[in-house]
Design a protein around this motif. Structure first.
Motif, mmCIF file in Angstrom:
data_model
loop_
_atom_site.group_PDB
_atom_site.id
_atom_site.type_symbol
_atom_site.label_atom_id
_atom_site.label_comp_id
_atom_site.label_asym_id
_atom_site.label_seq_id
_atom_site.Cartn_x
_atom_site.Cartn_y
_atom_site.Cartn_z
ATOM 1 N N ALA A 81 -2.301 -9.086 10.244
ATOM 2 C CA ALA A 81 -2.329 -10.437 9.692
ATOM 3 C C ALA A 81 -2.266 -10.430 8.168
ATOM 4 C CB ALA A 81 -3.583 -11.165 10.173
ATOM 5 N N TRP A 82 -2.924 -9.439 7.544
ATOM 6 C CA TRP A 82 -2.952 -9.417 6.078
ATOM 7 C C TRP A 82 -1.589 -9.149 5.460
ATOM 8 C CZ3 TRP A 82 -1.229 -4.821 4.226
ATOM 9 C CH2 TRP A 82 -1.414 -3.676 5.013
ATOM 10 N N PHE A 83 -0.650 -8.597 6.263
ATOM 11 C CA PHE A 83 0.666 -8.255 5.740
ATOM 12 C C PHE A 83 1.685 -9.385 5.906
ATOM 13 C CE2 PHE A 83 4.511 -5.326 5.723
ATOM 14 C CZ PHE A 83 4.386 -5.009 4.382
ATOM 15 N N MET A 84 1.377 -10.357 6.756
ATOM 16 C CA MET A 84 2.340 -11.403 7.069
ATOM 17 C C MET A 84 2.771 -12.238 5.862
ATOM 18 S SD MET A 84 3.107 -10.798 10.122
ATOM 19 C CE MET A 84 4.067 -12.243 10.556
ATOM 20 N N PRO A 85 1.843 -12.654 4.964
ATOM 21 C CA PRO A 85 2.302 -13.426 3.793
ATOM 22 C C PRO A 85 3.317 -12.666 2.946
ATOM 23 C CG PRO A 85 -0.063 -13.641 4.058
ATOM 24 C CD PRO A 85 0.377 -12.569 5.024
ATOM 25 N N TRP A 86 3.091 -11.325 2.788
ATOM 26 C CA TRP A 86 4.058 -10.561 2.009
ATOM 27 C C TRP A 86 5.395 -10.474 2.721
ATOM 28 C CZ3 TRP A 86 5.655 -9.311 -2.435
ATOM 29 C CH2 TRP A 86 6.682 -8.370 -2.561
ATOM 30 N N ARG A 91 11.190 -11.545 2.739
ATOM 31 C CA ARG A 91 12.416 -12.029 3.379
ATOM 32 C C ARG A 91 13.089 -13.127 2.566
ATOM 33 N NH1 ARG A 91 9.017 -11.909 8.171
ATOM 34 N NH2 ARG A 91 9.461 -10.014 9.351
ATOM 35 N N ALA A 92 12.292 -13.893 1.835
ATOM 36 C CA ALA A 92 12.844 -15.016 1.067
ATOM 37 C C ALA A 92 13.245 -14.626 -0.349
ATOM 38 C CB ALA A 92 11.822 -16.151 1.010
ATOM 39 N N ALA A 93 12.825 -13.467 -0.814
ATOM 40 C CA ALA A 93 12.944 -13.085 -2.222
ATOM 41 C C ALA A 93 14.383 -12.943 -2.692
ATOM 42 C CB ALA A 93 12.187 -11.791 -2.468
ATOM 43 N N ARG A 94 14.587 -13.298 -3.962
ATOM 44 C CA ARG A 94 15.852 -13.021 -4.643
ATOM 45 C C ARG A 94 15.755 -11.699 -5.403
ATOM 46 N NH1 ARG A 94 18.656 -17.908 -5.435
ATOM 47 N NH2 ARG A 94 18.554 -19.024 -3.452
ATOM 48 N N GLN A 95 14.532 -11.355 -5.815
ATOM 49 C CA GLN A 95 14.294 -10.104 -6.527
ATOM 50 C C GLN A 95 13.024 -9.467 -5.980
ATOM 51 O OE1 GLN A 95 14.052 -11.599 -10.574
ATOM 52 N NE2 GLN A 95 16.129 -10.920 -11.007
ATOM 53 N N VAL A 213 5.414 -13.770 -6.410
ATOM 54 C CA VAL A 213 4.302 -13.472 -5.510
ATOM 55 C C VAL A 213 4.033 -11.984 -5.605
ATOM 56 C CG1 VAL A 213 3.531 -13.383 -3.098
ATOM 57 C CG2 VAL A 213 4.805 -15.364 -3.915
ATOM 58 N N GLY A 214 2.761 -11.607 -5.686
ATOM 59 C CA GLY A 214 2.407 -10.202 -5.747
ATOM 60 C C GLY A 214 1.634 -9.776 -4.510
ATOM 61 N N HIS A 215 1.636 -8.488 -4.263
ATOM 62 C CA HIS A 215 0.899 -7.956 -3.113
ATOM 63 C C HIS A 215 0.304 -6.608 -3.498
ATOM 64 C CE1 HIS A 215 -0.099 -7.305 1.133
ATOM 65 N NE2 HIS A 215 0.312 -6.064 0.966
ATOM 66 N N LEU A 216 -0.969 -6.433 -3.175
ATOM 67 C CA LEU A 216 -1.680 -5.193 -3.473
ATOM 68 C C LEU A 216 -2.246 -4.618 -2.190
ATOM 69 C CD1 LEU A 216 -3.666 -6.449 -6.605
ATOM 70 C CD2 LEU A 216 -1.579 -5.066 -6.603
ATOM 71 N N GLU A 223 -3.812 -7.619 0.061
ATOM 72 C CA GLU A 223 -4.073 -9.010 -0.297
ATOM 73 C C GLU A 223 -2.945 -9.545 -1.157
ATOM 74 O OE1 GLU A 223 -7.366 -9.592 -2.957
ATOM 75 O OE2 GLU A 223 -7.186 -7.568 -3.775
ATOM 76 N N GLU A 224 -2.706 -10.843 -1.011
ATOM 77 C CA GLU A 224 -1.674 -11.509 -1.787
ATOM 78 C C GLU A 224 -2.224 -11.875 -3.157
ATOM 79 O OE1 GLU A 224 1.527 -15.183 -1.178
ATOM 80 O OE2 GLU A 224 -0.234 -15.011 0.098
ATOM 81 N N ALA A 225 -1.388 -11.768 -4.172
ATOM 82 C CA ALA A 225 -1.765 -12.175 -5.524
ATOM 83 C C ALA A 225 -0.799 -13.265 -5.965
ATOM 84 C CB ALA A 225 -1.700 -10.983 -6.477
ATOM 85 N N ASP A 226 -1.283 -14.489 -6.077
ATOM 86 C CA ASP A 226 -0.384 -15.584 -6.440
ATOM 87 C C ASP A 226 -0.960 -16.523 -7.491
ATOM 88 O OD1 ASP A 226 -2.329 -16.764 -4.908
ATOM 89 O OD2 ASP A 226 -0.993 -17.509 -3.347
ATOM 90 N N THR A 227 -2.122 -16.193 -8.049
ATOM 91 C CA THR A 227 -2.650 -17.028 -9.128
ATOM 92 C C THR A 227 -1.933 -16.683 -10.423
ATOM 93 O OG1 THR A 227 -4.402 -15.496 -9.814
ATOM 94 C CG2 THR A 227 -4.913 -17.013 -8.004
#
Length: 265
Positions: A81-86, A91-95, A213-216, A223-227
């Motif tokens: 579940a923790w990987f799904m946001p990334w 899949r949507a990313a341009r870069q 969007v970042g991911h660590l 965890e997602e990093a989006d702030t």
């Protein structure tokens, strides 16, 4: 697990559709260019269903992409579940920007390298490992789209020099990927010494609306990093990584040098 149930559904449907088409496993194998034993292994679960197999089954059984669609869904369901946001961002990313201090990034891993990495957890059943290998390879499909994202990967030289049976193949794969216009590989040379990347893995995705969007990841998950604050920190650290990495031509030359030391595949 939901993903395992979805994979079992695929196997049931493969057996059913093959039987409805009036083919035994040997006949189906000949039509799909797989051996009868491979067909049996897929249908009984001792071999993972991968995308090439699913696509070939769709062609021969004329199922209109059913098995490829079911497999992609199963692979998504099988991810933690923790990987799904990334995955959604990827899949949507341009870069895409990726760095791992001790491993080849997942989007650039070969099947055998991915399998070796996933076996780090020696309590994981072999069937689950094969499902995760298939899921990792499926992620790489974004690099083969008609309009793929730009991928920039930074890799530490020490990762390339690990003495392992799968590394010769992996290095050759990196060189092939580096030939693609949308894939850019940069190596941090050993002489760079300590650098900010040794603090841990880093993934960044730039979405179509321009946001990042970042991911660590850690030993326990990710965890997602989006702030705004966290993204500013990660983007600054990414620039530091790129600053100590070699340019593309020198990076490719270094990969070739290390590959030559691994001997023939």
């Amino acid at each position: 697990m939901e993903g395992e149930q979805s994979v079992e559904l695929i196997r049931v449907q493969l057996r059913k559709q093959r039987a409805l088409a009036g083919m035994n496993q040997e006949e189906f194998g000949k039509r799909t260019n797989y051996s009868g034993s491979t067909v049996s292994a897929v249908e009984t679960g001792t071999r993972a269903v991968d995308l090439p197999y699913a696509r070939r089954a769709d062609e021969i059984l004329e199922t209109g992409g059913l098995f490829e669609s079911l497999l992609r869904t199963a692979q998504r369901d099988g991810q933690p579940a923790w990987f799904m946001p990334w995955l959604k961002a990827e899949r949507a990313a341009r870069q895409l920007r990726c760095f791992h201090p001790t491993l080849i990034p997942g989007l650039l891993q070969t099947e055998n390298y991915a399998r070796a990495v996933l076996r780090f957890d020696d309590t994981r059943p072999e069937q689950e490992i094969e499902q995760q290998v298939a899921a990792r390879l499926e992620r790489q499909e974004i690099l083969r789209r008609e309009r793929p994202p730009q991928l920039v990967a930074v890799i530490d030289e020490t990762v390339l020099r690990r003495a392992d049976a799968v590394m010769a193949e992996q290095l050759a794969h990196l060189l092939r990927m580096a030939e693609l216009s949308h894939v850019h590989i940069h190596i941090i040379p050993a002489r760079a010494g300590l650098h900010v990347g040794l603090s841990g893995p880093l993934l960044l995705a730039r979405l179509p609306d321009g946001t990042w969007v970042g991911h660590l990841e850690s030993q326990l998950g990710g965890e997602e990093a989006d702030t705004e604050e966290h993204l500013a920190t990660l983007l600054a650290r990414w620039e530091c990584l790129r600053g100590v990495a070699l340019p593309e031509d020198l990076s490719v030359a270094l990969i070739k040098e290390v590959e030559s030391q691994h001997g023939p595949q």
